[in-house]
Design a protein around this motif. Sequence first.
Motif, PDB file in Angstrom:
ATOM      1  N   VAL A 177      42.496  15.460  30.203  1.00 20.86           N
ATOM      2  CA  VAL A 177      42.931  15.760  29.498  1.00 20.86           C
ATOM      3  C   VAL A 177      41.892  16.287  28.056  1.00 20.86           C
ATOM      4  CG1 VAL A 177      45.255  16.340  28.395  1.00 20.86           C
ATOM      5  CG2 VAL A 177      45.258  16.066  30.737  1.00 20.86           C
ATOM      6  N   LEU A 178      41.933  14.692  27.866  1.00 19.47           N
ATOM      7  CA  LEU A 178      41.215  14.468  26.058  1.00 19.47           C
ATOM      8  C   LEU A 178      39.849  15.609  26.231  1.00 19.47           C
ATOM      9  CD1 LEU A 178      41.814  13.842  23.474  1.00 19.47           C
ATOM     10  CD2 LEU A 178      41.747  11.377  24.507  1.00 19.47           C
ATOM     11  N   GLY A 179      39.046  15.120  27.500  1.00 18.96           N
ATOM     12  CA  GLY A 179      38.143  15.805  27.345  1.00 18.96           C
ATOM     13  C   GLY A 179      37.648  16.737  26.810  1.00 18.96           C
ATOM     14  N   PRO A 180      38.486  17.945  27.183  1.00 20.77           N
ATOM     15  CA  PRO A 180      38.328  19.169  27.028  1.00 20.77           C
ATOM     16  C   PRO A 180      37.798  19.609  25.199  1.00 20.77           C
ATOM     17  CG  PRO A 180      39.321  19.700  28.821  1.00 20.77           C
ATOM     18  CD  PRO A 180      39.274  18.015  28.527  1.00 20.77           C
ATOM     19  N   TYR A 181      39.043  18.277  24.447  1.00 20.83           N
ATOM     20  CA  TYR A 181      38.893  18.439  23.855  1.00 20.83           C
ATOM     21  C   TYR A 181      37.723  18.254  22.916  1.00 20.83           C
ATOM     22  CZ  TYR A 181      44.442  20.196  23.239  1.00 20.83           C
ATOM     23  OH  TYR A 181      45.137  21.095  23.695  1.00 20.83           O
ATOM     24  N   LEU A 182      37.556  17.207  23.171  1.00 22.63           N
ATOM     25  CA  LEU A 182      35.882  16.187  22.521  1.00 22.63           C
ATOM     26  C   LEU A 182      34.829  17.414  22.891  1.00 22.63           C
ATOM     27  CD1 LEU A 182      35.251  14.010  20.850  1.00 22.63           C
ATOM     28  CD2 LEU A 182      34.462  12.950  23.815  1.00 22.63           C
ATOM     29  N   VAL A 231      36.674   4.958  25.044  1.00 22.45           N
ATOM     30  CA  VAL A 231      35.360   5.585  24.206  1.00 22.45           C
ATOM     31  C   VAL A 231      35.639   7.771  24.099  1.00 22.45           C
ATOM     32  CG1 VAL A 231      33.160   6.897  25.101  1.00 22.45           C
ATOM     33  CG2 VAL A 231      33.942   4.724  25.354  1.00 22.45           C
ATOM     34  N   LEU A 232      36.654   7.913  24.965  1.00 19.35           N
ATOM     35  CA  LEU A 232      36.827   9.797  24.174  1.00 19.35           C
ATOM     36  C   LEU A 232      37.952   9.736  22.763  1.00 19.35           C
ATOM     37  CD1 LEU A 232      37.959  11.778  27.240  1.00 19.35           C
ATOM     38  CD2 LEU A 232      35.791  11.304  25.965  1.00 19.35           C
ATOM     39  N   VAL A 233      39.430   8.496  22.827  1.00 17.78           N
ATOM     40  CA  VAL A 233      39.838   8.832  21.607  1.00 17.78           C
ATOM     41  C   VAL A 233      38.958   7.697  20.945  1.00 17.78           C
ATOM     42  CG1 VAL A 233      41.921   6.591  20.790  1.00 17.78           C
ATOM     43  CG2 VAL A 233      41.687   8.225  23.015  1.00 17.78           C
ATOM     44  N   GLY A 234      38.018   6.875  21.578  1.00 19.35           N
ATOM     45  CA  GLY A 234      37.677   6.740  19.579  1.00 19.35           C
ATOM     46  C   GLY A 234      36.388   7.783  19.201  1.00 19.35           C
ATOM     47  N   ALA A 235      35.713   8.602  20.337  1.00 18.09           N
ATOM     48  CA  ALA A 235      35.415   9.359  19.980  1.00 18.09           C
ATOM     49  C   ALA A 235      35.783  10.686  18.634  1.00 18.09           C
ATOM     50  CB  ALA A 235      34.278  10.086  20.837  1.00 18.09           C
ATOM     51  N   MET A 289      41.927  17.343  17.676  1.00 21.50           N
ATOM     52  CA  MET A 289      41.297  16.217  18.514  1.00 21.50           C
ATOM     53  C   MET A 289      41.637  15.202  18.181  1.00 21.50           C
ATOM     54  SD  MET A 289      37.570  16.406  18.153  1.00 21.50           S
ATOM     55  CE  MET A 289      37.322  16.724  16.534  1.00 21.50           C
ATOM     56  N   THR A 290      42.875  15.112  16.959  1.00 20.76           N
ATOM     57  CA  THR A 290      43.418  14.209  16.664  1.00 20.76           C
ATOM     58  C   THR A 290      44.614  14.068  17.179  1.00 20.76           C
ATOM     59  OG1 THR A 290      42.677  14.079  14.217  1.00 20.76           O
ATOM     60  CG2 THR A 290      43.885  12.382  14.490  1.00 20.76           C
ATOM     61  N   ALA A 291      45.066  15.252  17.490  1.00 15.58           N
ATOM     62  CA  ALA A 291      46.998  15.339  17.817  1.00 15.58           C
ATOM     63  C   ALA A 291      46.331  14.995  19.694  1.00 15.58           C
ATOM     64  CB  ALA A 291      47.080  16.414  17.878  1.00 15.58           C
ATOM     65  N   GLY A 310      32.095   5.458  17.328  1.00 13.15           N
ATOM     66  CA  GLY A 310      33.437   5.534  17.988  1.00 13.15           C
ATOM     67  C   GLY A 310      33.955   5.293  19.297  1.00 13.15           C
ATOM     68  N   GLY A 311      33.415   5.853  19.780  1.00  9.70           N
ATOM     69  CA  GLY A 311      33.278   5.532  21.402  1.00  9.70           C
ATOM     70  C   GLY A 311      33.274   3.688  21.694  1.00  9.70           C
ATOM     71  N   ILE A 312      31.598   3.738  21.018  1.00  3.92           N
ATOM     72  CA  ILE A 312      31.541   1.691  21.263  1.00  3.92           C
ATOM     73  C   ILE A 312      32.851   1.418  20.189  1.00  3.92           C
ATOM     74  CG2 ILE A 312      29.812   0.182  20.002  1.00  3.92           C
ATOM     75  CD1 ILE A 312      27.722   2.893  20.451  1.00  3.92           C
ATOM     76  N   TYR A 313      33.133   1.310  19.002  1.00  2.00           N
ATOM     77  CA  TYR A 313      34.102   0.660  18.249  1.00  2.00           C
ATOM     78  C   TYR A 313      35.335   1.024  19.898  1.00  2.00           C
ATOM     79  CZ  TYR A 313      36.235  -0.916  14.933  1.00  2.00           C
ATOM     80  OH  TYR A 313      37.087  -1.359  13.837  1.00  2.00           O
ATOM     81  N   MET A 314      36.178   1.396  19.878  1.00  2.00           N
ATOM     82  CA  MET A 314      36.634   1.423  20.385  1.00  2.00           C
ATOM     83  C   MET A 314      36.909   0.599  21.918  1.00  2.00           C
ATOM     84  SD  MET A 314      40.581   2.561  20.075  1.00  2.00           S
ATOM     85  CE  MET A 314      40.778   4.060  19.256  1.00  2.00           C
ATOM     86  N   VAL A 315      35.836   1.195  22.514  1.00  2.00           N
ATOM     87  CA  VAL A 315      35.769   0.116  23.563  1.00  2.00           C
ATOM     88  C   VAL A 315      35.675  -1.520  23.698  1.00  2.00           C
ATOM     89  CG1 VAL A 315      34.147  -0.851  26.050  1.00  2.00           C
ATOM     90  CG2 VAL A 315      34.414   1.488  24.820  1.00  2.00           C
TER      91      VAL A 315
END
Lengths: 348, 267
Positions: A207-212, A75-79, A257-259, A298-303
């Motif tokens: 780790v990723l959460g705060p970036y999002l 979800v995080l990566v997709g978002a 965010m992308t990186a 993006g979250g839905i799509y990635m899941v």
Amino acid sequence: MNRTGLLWGGGGILLLLFTICVSATIGSVHIPLQQIPAILLHQIPWLQDMIPKTWPGSYEQILLKVRIPRIAIGVLVGACLSLSGAAFQGVLRNPLADPYTLGVSSGASVGAAFMIYFGIQYSLVGQWSVPIVAFTTGVLTLWLVMRLAQDEGKIPTERLILAGVVMQAFLGAFVSLLVALSDKTINEVMFWLMGSLSLRGWAYTAVLGPYLIVGFIIVMGYARTMNILALGEREAAHLGIRVDRTKMIILLTATFMTAAAVSVSGVIGFVGLIVPHMIRLLVGSNYKLIVPLSAIGGGIYMVIADTLARSVLAPTEIPLGVVTAFIGAPFFAYLLHRNKKTRRGRLS
Amino acid sequence: MIRVEHVDKHYGAAKVLQNIHFEVESGTCLGIIGPNGSGKSTLLQCISGVEPASAGEIVIRKQLLSQYSRKSLSQHLAVLQQETLPPVGYSVQEVLEMGRFPFQNWLGRDQTDASSLIAGVAEQLNLVELLDRPLHELSGGQRQRVALGKVMVQQPEILLLDEPTTYLDIRYQLQFMDYVRKWQRDCGLTIIAVLHDLNLAAQYCDQLLVLHEGKQVAIGEPAEILSRERVHEVFGTEPIIIPHPVNGTPQILLQPGSHETLGNEAK
């Protein structure tokens, strides 16, 4: 306007929760759909006593240790990726822009491929070595692209896109060279490049959460400005917007965010390009809707993509980048077709 | 209202504007005329603050232009460009609301309630039936009317026009200039307009500024500015100038074959 926003947002979140629950049922052990919300709610301290425990302990272990962490990072990566994609398309006003336009993905790939090729991917800080190096080389690439693109303190959009393309081609060649040179490790480099979410525990989410969260707040804060940018940069300047500053802030935010996303998941293509376009075809060109809905979409799509990637040929995993393109392209073609028809219908 | 003091503008070695010096009084309309490449649009961009002048000062409402922030400047000065708005998916209503952007805080709240203002502008410009239509379904003339509506909603004291009638047919050209003139008279608006069409410029402007190769050739009332000699000198063509039979402003009739060829010009 506000009501449509609430409807779309509420619907989107419900759909996301439903997708998560369905995805959590699928795997080597089937867990019944109706038990998943119960198991998850059971984890919340105050609700613990209200929900009787009617499931075997192994279900709880599988969900909390394996499936949900993987879904969460998905979800995080997709978002992150589709939020960045929406931001890039809004600021560069180019329909082909995606989070990788400025070469971040190829920069991160070079770092990761280098580590994997020389077999030092666990050397410095264990499992975090590749993400840290990939993030660093990704951000370095961004800095180079910005330096290349800037002209007397301004950053013209065309120059920025061209500089990104040049850097992508150059670094891409470098990655291909590393892939070609390695015989035994070829699959590992390739697999990283095509993206995967397997074996990513809760730490990655943390780790990723705060970036999002930070990225979302910043981009959302500029949603009205991006609406006006759609009328042209001059027009925006005349309405009181500092165009170059706005561009820099949004592009830097989106790129960080992308990186961060790429460094934990590898290069997952298509999501950042296609999801914002889908949202735009559904709700129109208002960024106050496009930005939050892109994150949810993006979250839905990635899941969905990751569920297919791990289940269709189980126990073999299909690279995530392959799945995102496989299901994304036909769906997008359908939306384009439908959009054409409704527009005709309105004119006649 | 606006004072331009000895302004130069160069891009690298190319001098686009040299020693431009004039003043525009509150509530009047200054037209800038001159051939292609004479620096008209550049001068307008300097005054609107999107291009900094290389030398000299521009003073707007007794304050240096360079001391305004982008936002506070756009609360006093609006610009209407030659290109109409792009054919995007926004409705006319949404575009008109965008004119309030300079007055909104970061949450999008306006200092005052603008809905009656927007409704009034739509009424005045005959946009009421179009309010829900997306921009990409409108004709060029309608889109330019929406663009005018957007700057009216911005409620500036100063309006800069950059060849606003270029892509319009004669009916829409007149309609557009009449709307602007009415607005000027109702609100005491100060206007600087770059105009291609000398006849329109003569009819709608109080003063004309002539630019030629980046230099200021003359400034004054249309009747003194539009002489046969000057048009010949600046535009390299031999016109016939007659007073307008109804309102007496100088009007230009073109004579085919009377222009200097590029070879002569080079001498």
